[in-house]
Design a protein around this motif. Structure first.
Motif, PDB file in Angstrom:
ATOM      1  N   PRO A   1       0.875  -1.179   0.000  1.00 51.62           N
ATOM      2  CA  PRO A   1       0.201   0.026   0.197  1.00 51.62           C
ATOM      3  C   PRO A   1       0.961   1.298   0.033  1.00 51.62           C
ATOM      4  O   PRO A   1       0.328   2.361  -0.517  1.00 51.62           O
ATOM      5  CB  PRO A   1      -0.848  -0.236   1.341  1.00 51.62           C
ATOM      6  N   ARG A   2       2.042   1.209   0.372  1.00 54.07           N
ATOM      7  CA  ARG A   2       2.957   2.513   0.222  1.00 54.07           C
ATOM      8  C   ARG A   2       3.547   2.581  -0.979  1.00 54.07           C
ATOM      9  O   ARG A   2       4.275   3.545  -1.078  1.00 54.07           O
ATOM     10  CB  ARG A   2       4.036   2.060   1.452  1.00 54.07           C
ATOM     11  N   ALA A   3       3.355   1.960  -1.975  1.00 52.26           N
ATOM     12  CA  ALA A   3       3.795   2.061  -3.316  1.00 52.26           C
ATOM     13  C   ALA A   3       3.015   3.033  -4.157  1.00 52.26           C
ATOM     14  O   ALA A   3       2.057   2.807  -4.833  1.00 52.26           O
ATOM     15  CB  ALA A   3       3.785   0.855  -4.093  1.00 52.26           C
ATOM     16  N   ARG A   4       3.616   4.324  -4.067  1.00 55.88           N
ATOM     17  CA  ARG A   4       3.048   5.431  -4.650  1.00 55.88           C
ATOM     18  C   ARG A   4       4.088   6.565  -4.842  1.00 55.88           C
ATOM     19  O   ARG A   4       5.072   6.510  -4.325  1.00 55.88           O
ATOM     20  CB  ARG A   4       1.903   6.196  -3.758  1.00 55.88           C
ATOM     21  N   GLY A   5       3.743   7.428  -5.790  1.00 59.89           N
ATOM     22  CA  GLY A   5       4.592   8.536  -5.942  1.00 59.89           C
ATOM     23  C   GLY A   5       5.713   8.392  -6.915  1.00 59.89           C
ATOM     24  O   GLY A   5       6.539   9.304  -7.386  1.00 59.89           O
TER      25      GLY A   5
END
Length: 451
Positions: A167-171
């Protein structure tokens, strides 16, 4: 002793023990003799001992393989750490850190992010395994969001088997290559995080036959990368100190230049100004004295011009360091990198160094200086390549960047005066300046001189 012989000896030992048991049963305990029973017992002994020793051997082989792998990793880590100590140039050290870390753990991609002064965002990103074309397609560098921000905020490594499921895979920027497994560790110096080292997509060994697949990073991989990051932090800090010393030397040279101008040339010009002012007041009352004063001022100005030319010649000799164009270009690159986040690659064919005169070398350095100044001011580039090559009896200097470029047919070209000065210098050397550029396509400046 090999494992196959060890297994055979294990079975023979079991048979010897079983035979001893048979002797005890028939000679001491006088049990009845049965060939069928003996055959069954022999089969069970052989089968059981074989299975047991096969299990023992597999355990020993697995442990030996782990020891060998660990030893190989530590040797590679030691070699990589030694390789870092051979470099002092900051740009070369940063690139070597990410290249060595990727090779150390057999990863497809690697990146090194250096934070800005307040540690809030990545100011410089050095990549490995990513082609220049792929990097140019991304709309911006990865920031300190999501997975990339964990080592910065929490000061600890992060290991993810599947990026898309986290879920932290962003940006991630647009056109960022697809990646699966991920490993990141912080670069820490004196308790402060100043950068991050990232790897993605661990590749299998060629001997495994699993080409095209990517693996997850292991706990051992994480520990090895942490140890390497500690060594890398020291190497980067040493390179930064080396660059700061160079910057101090540059500032000291500029201060000396200013003092020499003030104590010599400026004082002389000031005295000539007083002399001319005095002559102006004598034009009506004492025209002869005024004429003598003007003549003396002209002599003084000629002397000032001579002094300035001598000083410039001395500066050129110092800058060229034995008329070596490569050293001069590398010095220009280091000076520019001191005040920017540009990655500059200097590649000079050594056969060209002896083909150029002192004046050609000096003017080529001035042209390169002007070109790099334009890149810094106008291009918004991240990569610059400086190349010097022989060209059919001539010598060509190329300065090429991956910046936003411009329309060469339009008026008001970026660095217009600088381009004019470069063309004028090239013309004075019987050379040719060629400028090619396009919006969002970078800029290429080439100067060709007779050798």
């Amino acid at each position: 002793m090999n494992t196959r012989l060890l297994g055979i000896l294990g079975v023979l030992l079991a048979l010897i023990c079983w035979a001893g048991l048979i002797v005890l049963r028939f000679l001491i305990f006088h049990q009845p003799f049965s060939l069928g029973l003996i055959a069954v017992e022999m089969g069970l002994v052989v089968l059981g001992s074989a299975i047991f020793w096969r299990w023992i051997i597999s355990v020993l082989e697995r442990q030996a393989s782990e020891v060998r792998q660990r030893t190989n990793h530590l040797e590679a880590l030691h070699s990589a750490s030694i390789a870092l100590t051979t470099e002092h140039d900051l740009t070369a050290v940063l690139q070597k850190v990410v290249d060595l870390s990727r090779a150390l753990l057999n990863a497809k991609y690697g990146a090194l992010g250096i934070l800005d002064e307040d540690g809030s965002t990545i100011a410089q990103l050095i990549t490995s395994g990513l082609s220049p074309a792929s990097r140019a397609r991304m709309d911006h560098f990865p920031r300190t969001h999501g997975l990339l921000g964990v080592p910065i905020v929490e000061h600890r490594p992060i290991r993810v088997d599947s990026i898309v499921d986290d879920p932290r895979a962003r940006g991630f920027p647009v056109n960022h290559p697809t990646m699966n497994s991920f490993l990141g560790v912080p670069l820490i110096s004196k308790g402060r995080v100043f950068g991050n080292l990232y790897l993605a997509d661990k590749l299998p060994d060629l001997a495994s036959g699993r080409r095209g697949q990517t693996l997850a990073f292991s706990q051992e991989d994480e520990e090895i990368l942490e140890m390497f990051a500690n060594q890398a932090a020291i190497a980067i800090e040493n390179a930064q100190l080396y660059r700061q010393n160079q910057q101090i030397a540059i500032l000291q040279e500029r201060e000396r230049f200013g003092m020499d101008l003030h104590d010599g040339v400026i004082q002389s010009i000031y005295a000539i100004g007083l002399m001319l002012d005095n002559s102006r007041h004598q034009l009506e009352t004492a025209p002869g004295a005024a004429q003598e004063g003007i003549s003396a001022a002209i002599v003084g100005l000629n002397q000032v011009i001579k002094d300035i030319r001598t000083y410039i010649h001395d500066l050129r000799s110092s800058q060229l360091n034995g008329h070596n164009l490569q050293q001069g270009l590398e010095e220009l690159a280091r000076d520019l990198q001191t005040y920017s986040v540009l990655n500059i690659d200097v590649d000079v064919d050594p056969t060209t160094l002896k083909r150029l005169s002192s004046k050609q070398t000096s003017d080529l350095l001035q042209i390169a200086r002007e070109a790099l100044s334009n890149v810094r001011k106008h291009a918004n580039a991240t990569q610059v390549a400086i190349r010097v090559r022989p060209d059919h009896g001539k010598v060509t200097l190329v300065v090429e960047d991956n910046g936003r470029g411009f329309d060469t047919a339009a008026n008001g070209k970026p660095g217009g005066h600088g381009l004019h000065n470069m063309a004028e210098r090239a013309h004075q050397l019987d050379g040719v300046l060629d400028v090619s550029s396009a919006p969002n396509g970078g800029t290429r400046i080439a100067v060709t001189l007779p050798s």
